[in-house]
Write a protein that holds these residues in place. Sequence first.
Motif, short mmCIF file in Angstrom:
data_model
loop_
_atom_site.label_atom_id
_atom_site.label_comp_id
_atom_site.label_asym_id
_atom_site.label_seq_id
_atom_site.Cartn_x
_atom_site.Cartn_y
_atom_site.Cartn_z
N ALA A 131 -47.38 -51.07 -4.07
CA ALA A 131 -47.18 -51.00 -5.48
C ALA A 131 -46.97 -49.63 -5.69
CB ALA A 131 -48.76 -51.39 -6.23
N PRO A 132 -45.71 -49.30 -5.83
CA PRO A 132 -45.40 -47.78 -6.29
C PRO A 132 -45.96 -47.19 -7.52
CG PRO A 132 -43.63 -49.11 -5.38
CD PRO A 132 -44.67 -50.03 -5.84
N MET A 133 -46.21 -45.91 -7.42
CA MET A 133 -46.82 -45.32 -8.75
C MET A 133 -45.65 -45.09 -9.70
SD MET A 133 -49.05 -42.14 -7.17
CE MET A 133 -50.46 -42.32 -8.21
N GLN A 134 -46.26 -45.13 -11.00
CA GLN A 134 -45.16 -45.20 -11.97
C GLN A 134 -45.41 -43.92 -12.81
OE1 GLN A 134 -43.24 -48.04 -12.58
NE2 GLN A 134 -44.24 -48.78 -10.57
N GLU A 135 -44.26 -43.53 -13.29
CA GLU A 135 -44.20 -42.31 -14.39
C GLU A 135 -44.61 -40.96 -13.51
OE1 GLU A 135 -45.78 -42.92 -18.21
OE2 GLU A 135 -45.08 -45.08 -17.96
N ARG A 136 -44.39 -40.78 -12.26
CA ARG A 136 -44.91 -39.60 -11.59
C ARG A 136 -43.51 -38.81 -11.17
NH1 ARG A 136 -50.18 -39.37 -9.82
NH2 ARG A 136 -51.16 -41.07 -11.07
N LEU A 137 -42.29 -39.15 -11.63
CA LEU A 137 -40.95 -38.41 -11.12
C LEU A 137 -40.37 -37.83 -12.59
CD1 LEU A 137 -39.43 -41.21 -9.00
CD2 LEU A 137 -40.64 -38.85 -8.08
N MET A 138 -39.71 -36.48 -12.33
CA MET A 138 -39.05 -35.91 -13.31
C MET A 138 -37.54 -35.71 -12.70
SD MET A 138 -42.23 -33.26 -14.50
CE MET A 138 -41.65 -33.10 -16.08
N LYS A 139 -36.80 -35.30 -13.78
CA LYS A 139 -35.42 -34.87 -13.46
C LYS A 139 -35.38 -33.34 -13.89
CE LYS A 139 -31.61 -37.29 -13.66
NZ LYS A 139 -30.59 -38.01 -13.98
N LEU A 140 -34.74 -32.61 -13.15
CA LEU A 140 -34.64 -31.33 -13.62
C LEU A 140 -32.83 -31.03 -13.50
CD1 LEU A 140 -35.44 -28.05 -13.98
CD2 LEU A 140 -34.89 -28.01 -11.39
N ILE A 141 -32.50 -30.68 -14.81
CA ILE A 141 -31.10 -30.22 -14.99
C ILE A 141 -31.10 -28.82 -15.05
CG2 ILE A 141 -29.04 -30.88 -16.35
CD1 ILE A 141 -30.46 -33.39 -17.15
N THR A 142 -30.13 -27.98 -14.32
CA THR A 142 -29.99 -26.50 -14.75
C THR A 142 -28.22 -26.56 -14.60
OG1 THR A 142 -30.76 -24.50 -14.13
CG2 THR A 142 -30.36 -26.03 -12.40
N PHE A 143 -28.01 -25.19 -14.84
CA PHE A 143 -26.61 -24.91 -15.09
C PHE A 143 -26.55 -23.27 -14.51
CE2 PHE A 143 -27.91 -27.35 -18.71
CZ PHE A 143 -27.24 -28.35 -18.66
N VAL A 144 -25.77 -23.40 -13.56
CA VAL A 144 -25.68 -22.01 -12.79
C VAL A 144 -24.10 -21.91 -12.39
CG1 VAL A 144 -25.87 -23.39 -10.48
CG2 VAL A 144 -26.50 -21.04 -10.67
N PRO A 145 -23.89 -20.48 -12.40
CA PRO A 145 -22.35 -20.06 -12.15
C PRO A 145 -22.13 -20.82 -10.60
CG PRO A 145 -23.59 -18.09 -12.71
CD PRO A 145 -24.67 -19.32 -12.53
N GLU A 146 -20.82 -21.14 -10.32
CA GLU A 146 -20.41 -21.97 -9.32
C GLU A 146 -20.64 -21.44 -8.06
OE1 GLU A 146 -16.18 -22.71 -10.31
OE2 GLU A 146 -16.64 -24.52 -11.68
N ALA A 147 -20.35 -20.03 -8.18
CA ALA A 147 -20.60 -19.32 -6.52
C ALA A 147 -21.94 -19.05 -6.19
CB ALA A 147 -19.88 -17.77 -6.88
N HIS A 148 -23.03 -19.57 -7.30
CA HIS A 148 -24.35 -19.42 -6.71
C HIS A 148 -25.03 -20.89 -6.75
CE1 HIS A 148 -23.83 -15.24 -8.18
NE2 HIS A 148 -24.48 -14.97 -7.53
#
Length: 326
Positions: A131-148
């Motif tokens: 019975a996997p846990m629910q609502e325990r995950l998040m998504k991170l979205i970020t924006f970074v210069p291509e070289a980094h």
Amino acid sequence: MPHTLADAIRELERIAPLELQEAYDNAGLITGRFETPLSGILCTLDCTEAVVREAARRGCNLVVAHHPIVFRGLKKLNGYNHVERAVIAAIRHDIAIYAIHTNLDNALHRGVNERIAQRLGLLQASLRILAPMQERLMKLITFVPEAHAEAVRQALFAAGAGHIGQYDECSFNTSGTGTFRAGTGTNPFVGKHGERHAEAETRIEVILPRHAGKAVLKALQTAHPYEEVAYDLIPLLNSWQEAGAGLIGELPEAMPAEVFLRHVKETMELGQIRFAAGDGRPIRKVAVCGGAGSFLIGKALAQADAYLTADLKYHEYFEAENTLLL
């Protein structure tokens, strides 16, 4: 050996983060101070007054118990009951009590249920959360210069992001253009004050468990070249396949029900077992839950041939519906 209580606790919580405990639970440090030098550790199922005295005799100033000695708040400490007496003894002897309970139950790797599965001989590669846990995950979205982008990705992965099942370093990346104008008092990494700047950037998306949020954001801030880091942190409704209640896996070969019952007695070193006999099918898929697992009978009924748990009441055996070997 760890030098302080904090060192030992850090290792325990690496295995079973406190965020994995159920809402009713009270896992964690119950008595003691994190900065106290560690002299020894005594492990136990329950921390009673006798266990505290044993720890003192053995020179151990940390008791690691599965069940929390304090489940509800204490209004008095006068030795009226066994809980108060154990806590008083721990304080008197300067012994810390740490509980690692449902967070250890809910951990897929190195948790209680995995140990039971290993005893039974279930194939490691077949193990999954019942019975996997629910609502325990998040998504991170970020924006970074291509070289980094690669440096930022590696920092996020190292901090605990990017795990999906048995895969790690998972991310999604798209290219685009970010714009900004640096104001007074800023120190822009690229661009000039007062002028709009356009920068080729990579949008990075990663999944992370909620309890890793602080570490992942700290890693992002450290690795990112920008003075002001743009990011979105979004709660997800996805089930988390790496933590939850119960475990299910497969035996190397199917066993007749009676052979499986003897196997359980021998491997778990039991004098006797109680069971609902099921429908006599051979046993290959086995579900397990350490402790009182009646709440998972329905899940096991739908997925397993047999379900091994503890503390079942008489009427709960009827929930096997003459099908599941319970």
